[in-house]
Design an enzyme around this catalytic site. Structure first.
Site, PDB file in Angstrom:
ATOM      1  N   ASN A   9       0.879  -1.175   0.000  1.00 43.02           N
ATOM      2  CA  ASN A   9       0.000   0.000   0.000  1.00 43.02           C
ATOM      3  C   ASN A   9       0.913   1.220   0.000  1.00 43.02           C
ATOM      4  O   ASN A   9       1.446   1.593   1.040  1.00 43.02           O
ATOM      5  CB  ASN A   9      -0.917  -0.014   1.224  1.00 43.02           C
ATOM      6  CG  ASN A   9      -1.825   1.205   1.274  1.00 43.02           C
ATOM      7  OD1 ASN A   9      -1.841   2.015   0.333  1.00 43.02           O
ATOM      8  ND2 ASN A   9      -2.579   1.357   2.347  1.00 43.02           N
ATOM      9  N   TRP A  10       1.074   1.810  -1.185  1.00 41.61           N
ATOM     10  CA  TRP A  10       1.980   2.958  -1.295  1.00 41.61           C
ATOM     11  C   TRP A  10       1.377   4.211  -0.658  1.00 41.61           C
ATOM     12  O   TRP A  10       2.089   5.201  -0.467  1.00 41.61           O
ATOM     13  CB  TRP A  10       2.306   3.232  -2.758  1.00 41.61           C
ATOM     14  CG  TRP A  10       3.198   2.208  -3.409  1.00 41.61           C
ATOM     15  CD1 TRP A  10       3.741   1.090  -2.843  1.00 41.61           C
ATOM     16  CD2 TRP A  10       3.659   2.222  -4.770  1.00 41.61           C
ATOM     17  NE1 TRP A  10       4.500   0.418  -3.757  1.00 41.61           N
ATOM     18  CE2 TRP A  10       4.473   1.084  -4.951  1.00 41.61           C
ATOM     19  CE3 TRP A  10       3.452   3.087  -5.854  1.00 41.61           C
ATOM     20  CZ2 TRP A  10       5.089   0.794  -6.179  1.00 41.61           C
ATOM     21  CZ3 TRP A  10       4.063   2.795  -7.074  1.00 41.61           C
ATOM     22  CH2 TRP A  10       4.866   1.658  -7.226  1.00 41.61           C
ATOM     23  N   LYS A  11       0.082   4.191  -0.391  1.00 41.84           N
ATOM     24  CA  LYS A  11      -0.610   5.380   0.136  1.00 41.84           C
ATOM     25  C   LYS A  11      -0.331   6.586  -0.772  1.00 41.84           C
ATOM     26  O   LYS A  11      -0.161   6.412  -1.980  1.00 41.84           O
ATOM     27  CB  LYS A  11      -0.211   5.627   1.596  1.00 41.84           C
ATOM     28  CG  LYS A  11      -0.386   4.363   2.459  1.00 41.84           C
ATOM     29  CD  LYS A  11      -0.266   4.607   3.935  1.00 41.84           C
ATOM     30  CE  LYS A  11      -0.447   3.275   4.672  1.00 41.84           C
ATOM     31  NZ  LYS A  11      -0.412   3.422   6.121  1.00 41.84           N
ATOM     32  N   HIS A  97      -9.659   1.166   4.595  1.00 43.27           N
ATOM     33  CA  HIS A  97      -8.425   1.418   5.353  1.00 43.27           C
ATOM     34  C   HIS A  97      -8.739   2.398   6.485  1.00 43.27           C
ATOM     35  O   HIS A  97      -9.544   3.308   6.318  1.00 43.27           O
ATOM     36  CB  HIS A  97      -7.347   1.993   4.431  1.00 43.27           C
ATOM     37  CG  HIS A  97      -5.991   1.974   5.068  1.00 43.27           C
ATOM     38  ND1 HIS A  97      -5.615   2.898   6.003  1.00 43.27           N
ATOM     39  CD2 HIS A  97      -4.955   1.115   4.930  1.00 43.27           C
ATOM     40  CE1 HIS A  97      -4.381   2.609   6.415  1.00 43.27           C
ATOM     41  NE2 HIS A  97      -3.965   1.532   5.786  1.00 43.27           N
ATOM     42  N   GLU A  99      -7.227   4.845   7.580  1.00 40.45           N
ATOM     43  CA  GLU A  99      -7.007   6.261   7.242  1.00 40.45           C
ATOM     44  C   GLU A  99      -8.218   6.825   6.509  1.00 40.45           C
ATOM     45  O   GLU A  99      -8.584   7.991   6.701  1.00 40.45           O
ATOM     46  CB  GLU A  99      -5.716   6.389   6.405  1.00 40.45           C
ATOM     47  CG  GLU A  99      -4.482   6.124   7.263  1.00 40.45           C
ATOM     48  CD  GLU A  99      -3.288   5.519   6.535  1.00 40.45           C
ATOM     49  OE1 GLU A  99      -3.257   5.548   5.292  1.00 40.45           O
ATOM     50  OE2 GLU A  99      -2.393   4.999   7.224  1.00 40.45           O
ATOM     51  N   GLU A 169      -5.619  -4.719  10.319  1.00 40.63           N
ATOM     52  CA  GLU A 169      -4.594  -3.713  10.572  1.00 40.63           C
ATOM     53  C   GLU A 169      -4.909  -2.980  11.877  1.00 40.63           C
ATOM     54  O   GLU A 169      -5.702  -2.026  11.869  1.00 40.63           O
ATOM     55  CB  GLU A 169      -4.547  -2.700   9.430  1.00 40.63           C
ATOM     56  CG  GLU A 169      -4.236  -3.312   8.078  1.00 40.63           C
ATOM     57  CD  GLU A 169      -3.646  -2.280   7.130  1.00 40.63           C
ATOM     58  OE1 GLU A 169      -2.559  -2.530   6.621  1.00 40.63           O
ATOM     59  OE2 GLU A 169      -4.265  -1.224   6.914  1.00 40.63           O
ATOM     60  N   GLY A 175       2.345   2.418  10.855  1.00 43.26           N
ATOM     61  CA  GLY A 175       3.303   3.514  10.750  1.00 43.26           C
ATOM     62  C   GLY A 175       3.999   3.856  12.050  1.00 43.26           C
ATOM     63  O   GLY A 175       4.665   4.887  12.150  1.00 43.26           O
ATOM     64  N   SER A 215       3.245  -2.075  10.431  1.00 40.21           N
ATOM     65  CA  SER A 215       4.685  -2.163  10.677  1.00 40.21           C
ATOM     66  C   SER A 215       5.282  -3.520  10.305  1.00 40.21           C
ATOM     67  O   SER A 215       6.189  -4.019  10.974  1.00 40.21           O
ATOM     68  CB  SER A 215       5.006  -1.796  12.131  1.00 40.21           C
ATOM     69  OG  SER A 215       4.620  -0.441  12.379  1.00 40.21           O
ATOM     70  N   GLY A 236       2.776  -0.918   4.315  1.00 36.28           N
ATOM     71  CA  GLY A 236       2.906   0.488   3.965  1.00 36.28           C
ATOM     72  C   GLY A 236       4.357   0.866   3.744  1.00 36.28           C
ATOM     73  O   GLY A 236       4.935   0.613   2.685  1.00 36.28           O
ATOM     74  N   GLY A 237       4.987   1.446   4.771  1.00 35.69           N
ATOM     75  CA  GLY A 237       6.331   2.000   4.643  1.00 35.69           C
ATOM     76  C   GLY A 237       7.348   1.091   3.966  1.00 35.69           C
ATOM     77  O   GLY A 237       8.083   1.532   3.072  1.00 35.69           O
TER      78      GLY A 237
HETATM   79  P1  13P Z   1       2.892   0.491   7.726  1.00 34.57           P
HETATM   80  O1  13P Z   1       3.395  -0.804   7.126  1.00 34.57           O
HETATM   81  O2  13P Z   1       3.658   1.681   7.255  1.00 34.57           O
HETATM   82  O3  13P Z   1       2.750   0.380   9.202  1.00 34.57           O
HETATM   83  O4  13P Z   1       1.393   0.699   7.143  1.00 34.57           O
HETATM   84  C1  13P Z   1       0.493  -0.321   7.218  1.00 34.57           C
HETATM   85  C2  13P Z   1      -0.686   0.020   6.399  1.00 34.57           C
HETATM   86  O5  13P Z   1      -1.443   0.913   6.737  1.00 34.57           O
HETATM   87  C3  13P Z   1      -0.913  -0.734   5.165  1.00 34.57           C
HETATM   88  O6  13P Z   1      -2.170  -0.495   4.643  1.00 34.57           O
END
Ligand code: 13P
Length: 253
Positions: A9-11, A97, A99, A169, A175, A215, A236-237
Site C-alpha cells: 500500500n503505497w498510500k 483502510h 485512514e 490492521e 506507521g 509495521s 505500507g512504509g
Molecule cells: P505500515 O506498514 O507503514 O505500518 O502501514 C500499514 C498500512 O497501513 C498498510 O495499509
C-alpha cells in the site's frame, strides 16, 4: 488452498518517476512466487495504468486501487468509479483502510456499498479492519472487529465471500514501528475466521485470505506470516523500498 498475498500500500507517496524506479528495481529482484502466492501493488490512481503495464506477462502479480467511489457514475467531481477501474483492468481495490475511515468519514454502510459495486465490476476488495489503541487497551478488540465485519460484509452471499481478502490492521501498529506480536496477530486472525465460520461455515472461512498490516518489515514478515491464520501482509512504509518489499514477498509461507 487459500492464497498467500504480499500486498503493497503505497498510500499517497512517490512521484511517477520514483514509482517507476521502485517498480523496475522490484521487478529486477528475483522473487519466487508459487502458484498459490501473489504480490499486489496498491498504487495511487494516476499510476495504475502505468504500473499495470509494467507487470504484463508476469505471473501472480497484480495491481490494486486504494479506494473507489460507492456511486456508479455521474456528477461526483474528483471521484473514481469501480467501472473506471475495471476498464483499466485493475485487479484489487483496498477498501475501508483506517485512514479512509478516520480522515474521510467512511462508514460501515458506505463500505458495504463500495464492496457491492466492486463485486459487480469483477474487482476483488481487500477489506481492511482493525481497532484503535483505546479499544485494545480495554480488551474489546474482538467485538470491535466483529462489528466491522458484520456491518460491511455480512450482507454478502457465501459465494461472494468465498476467496475474499481481508486485512487486519490494528491502528496502533500502522506507521508506528510497533507491530502486533505474532500471538496477537494469530489470535485476531483466528477470531476473524471464527466469526465468518459461525455465519457462513468453515469452508467459506477457510477460503478467505486474511492479511496482517501494521509495521510489517523485512525482518519480521516471515515470523508473522508463519502464523497459521496469517495469509500474508498489507505493507505500507516497507513497500516503498525495493529490497525490503522483495524480502517480504519472499517471506510468504
Ligand atoms: P505500515 O506498514 O507503514 O505500518 O502501514 C500499514 C498500512 O497501513 C498498510 O495499509
Amino acid at each position: 488452498m487459500r492464497k498467500q498475498i504480499a500486498a503493497a500500500n503505497w498510500k499517497m507517496n512517490l512521484t511517477l518517476q520514483e514509482a517507476e524506479i521502485l517498480m523496475d528495481a522490484l521487478l529486477a529482484t528475483p522473487h519466487d512466487l508459487n502458484e498459490n502466492q501473489e504480490a499486489v501493488f496498491g498504487v495511487p490512481f494516476p499510476y495504475l495504468v502505468n504500473i499495470k503495464s509494467k507487470l504484463a506477462g508476469r505471473k501472480n502479480v497484480f495491481v490494486a486501487a486504494q479506494n473507489c467511489s460507492d456511486k456508479k457514475s455521474g456528477a461526483y467531481t474528483g471521484e473514481v468509479s469501480a467501472e473506471m477501474l475495471k476498464s483499466i483492468a485493475v485487479d484489487y481495490v483496498i477498501l475501508g483502510h483506517s485512514e479512509r475511515r478516520e480522515y474521510f468519514n467512511e462508514s460501515h454502510a458506505m463500505l458495504a456499498g463500495k464492496i457491492n459495486i466492486c463485486l459487480e465490476n469483477g474487482l476483488q476488495p481487500i477489506f481492511c479492519c482493525g481497532e484503535p489503541l483505546s479499544i485494545r487497551e480495554t480488551e474489546s478488540q474482538n467485538s470491535y472487529v466483529e462489528t466491522q465485519l458484520k456491518e460491511s460484509l455480512f450482507h454478502l452471499s457465501a459465494e461472494q465471500l468465498t476467496g475474499f481478502v481481508i486485512a487486519y490492521e490494528p491502528i496502533w501498529a500502522i506507521g508506528t514501528g510497533k507491530t502486533a506480536s505474532n500471538e496477537q496477530a494469530q489470535e485476531m486472525h483466528a477470531h476473524i475466521r471464527n466469526v465468518i465460520s459461525n455465519q457462513y461455515g468453515a469452508a467459506v472461512a477457510d477460503s478467505i485470505s486474511i492479511l496482517y498490516g501494521g509495521s510489517v518489515k523485512a525482518n519480521n514478515a516471515a515470523a508473522i506470516f508463519a502464523q497459521p491464520d496469517v495469509d500474508g501482509g498489507l505493507v505500507g512504509g516497507a513497500s516503498l523500498v525495493a529490497e525490503d518489499f522483495a524480502a517480504i514477498i519472499n517471506s510468504l509461507k
